[in-house]
Scaffold this motif. Structure first.
Motif, PDB file in Angstrom:
ATOM      1  N   GLN A  95       0.830  -1.204   0.000  1.00 11.67           N
ATOM      2  CA  GLN A  95       0.000   0.000   0.000  1.00 11.67           C
ATOM      3  C   GLN A  95       0.866   1.256   0.000  1.00 11.67           C
ATOM      4  O   GLN A  95       0.571   2.228  -0.710  1.00 11.67           O
ATOM      5  CB  GLN A  95      -0.934   0.006   1.215  1.00 11.67           C
ATOM      6  N   ALA A  98       2.567   1.491  -3.460  1.00 15.58           N
ATOM      7  CA  ALA A  98       1.576   1.825  -4.483  1.00 15.58           C
ATOM      8  C   ALA A  98       1.163   3.290  -4.393  1.00 15.58           C
ATOM      9  O   ALA A  98       0.992   3.965  -5.415  1.00 15.58           O
ATOM     10  CB  ALA A  98       0.353   0.929  -4.341  1.00 15.58           C
ATOM     11  N   ARG A 102       1.677   5.723  -7.521  1.00 17.54           N
ATOM     12  CA  ARG A 102       0.495   6.242  -8.195  1.00 17.54           C
ATOM     13  C   ARG A 102       0.613   7.734  -8.492  1.00 17.54           C
ATOM     14  O   ARG A 102      -0.164   8.281  -9.276  1.00 17.54           O
ATOM     15  CB  ARG A 102      -0.743   6.001  -7.333  1.00 17.54           C
ATOM     16  N   SER A 107       4.953   7.931 -11.739  1.00  9.96           N
ATOM     17  CA  SER A 107       4.539   6.969 -12.762  1.00  9.96           C
ATOM     18  C   SER A 107       5.134   7.292 -14.127  1.00  9.96           C
ATOM     19  O   SER A 107       5.257   6.419 -14.981  1.00  9.96           O
ATOM     20  CB  SER A 107       3.010   6.928 -12.854  1.00  9.96           C
ATOM     21  N   LEU A 169       5.873  -5.542  -8.462  1.00 10.68           N
ATOM     22  CA  LEU A 169       5.534  -4.118  -8.502  1.00 10.68           C
ATOM     23  C   LEU A 169       6.295  -3.421  -9.625  1.00 10.68           C
ATOM     24  O   LEU A 169       5.727  -2.606 -10.370  1.00 10.68           O
ATOM     25  CB  LEU A 169       5.848  -3.467  -7.155  1.00 10.68           C
ATOM     26  N   LEU A 180      -1.842  -0.124 -10.271  1.00  7.28           N
ATOM     27  CA  LEU A 180      -1.735  -0.916  -9.045  1.00  7.28           C
ATOM     28  C   LEU A 180      -3.038  -0.747  -8.265  1.00  7.28           C
ATOM     29  O   LEU A 180      -3.142   0.065  -7.352  1.00  7.28           O
ATOM     30  CB  LEU A 180      -0.533  -0.445  -8.212  1.00  7.28           C
ATOM     31  N   LEU A 185      -3.387  -5.595  -5.473  1.00 13.71           N
ATOM     32  CA  LEU A 185      -2.487  -5.654  -4.328  1.00 13.71           C
ATOM     33  C   LEU A 185      -2.932  -6.713  -3.324  1.00 13.71           C
ATOM     34  O   LEU A 185      -2.097  -7.406  -2.730  1.00 13.71           O
ATOM     35  CB  LEU A 185      -2.404  -4.280  -3.655  1.00 13.71           C
TER      36      LEU A 185
END
Length: 212
Positions: A95, A98, A102, A107, A169, A180, A185
């Motif tokens: 988490q 990600a 994000r 990214s 990942l 993701l 996840l």
């Protein structure tokens, strides 16, 4: 009695922190917009609202600027990943990672730098070093605690375990270029835990029914 104020040596540049911060922020934005290949000190300075000289006082080249950014990002602080179970630790780690990946800038920048590393030995070496160190620091702790709890065998290979934890990942972000999602996840936590040798919850023996 008089006191003299200390002055900076003649000719010494005073590097103002707010300018350094502005340059770093501009670098992230410019790198996300045009990629490393088209990145220039002039464009970073223009976006930061400073002169090229202000950038060159701090970094000798765009390569130095980017490598410092990579090293700083890799050494950012993470929350303590100790929930009491390997599954819980994996869920929290995924988490956190990600959430960082994000971010629109991350990214765009990370895949570009990974591609550039194949052409630029300096970037390749820095990415390998900082990513490896970070992976071992985080993943190694997760594996060590899981072994201490008895969730994983004592002879678990730490390097292979860390590859299994972080590999999906990087693959999803840099190669597959897929989001993701939370559902992904969740399934990844279970897949990695079982892959490392932790029993699946559904495989645990059920208590025998009590006869009446």
């Amino acid at each position: 009695m008089t006191t003299e104020k200390r002055r900076a040596p003649a000719g010494a540049a005073v590097l103002r922190g707010e300018i350094t911060t502005a340059i770093r922020r501009a670098l992230m934005q410019e790198l996300a917009a045009v990629g490393y290949g088209r990145l220039s000190i002039e464009a970073v300075a223009r976006r930061a609202g400073v002169s090229k000289t202000a950038v060159y006082r701090r970094w000798n080249s765009k390569l130095d600027l980017v490598l410092e950014m990579v090293a700083a990002a890799a050494h950012g602080k993470l929350p303590a990943l100790d929930t009491g179970t390997l599954r819980g630790d994996l869920a929290l780690l995924f988490q956190v990672v990600a959430h960082a990946l994000r971010h629109p800038l991350a990214s765009q920048i990370i895949p570009d730098l990974l591609a550039e590393a194949a052409r630029n030995p300096s970037i390749d070496q820095t990415l390998r070093q900082v990513l490896h160190d970070r992976q071992q620091e985080i993943g190694g702790r997760l594996v060590t605690r899981a072994i201490q709890r008895g969730e994983l065998p004592a002879d678990t290979d730490p390097d292979a375990a860390v590859d299994l934890i972080v590999g999906p990942l990087y693959w999803r972000l840099a190669i597959a270029r897929l989001p993701l999602t939370d559902s992904y996840l969740d399934s990844l936590v279970e897949s990695v835990a079982v892959g490392l040798g932790v029993d699946s919850p559904s495989a645990r023996p059920r208590a025998a029914p009590v006869s009446g």
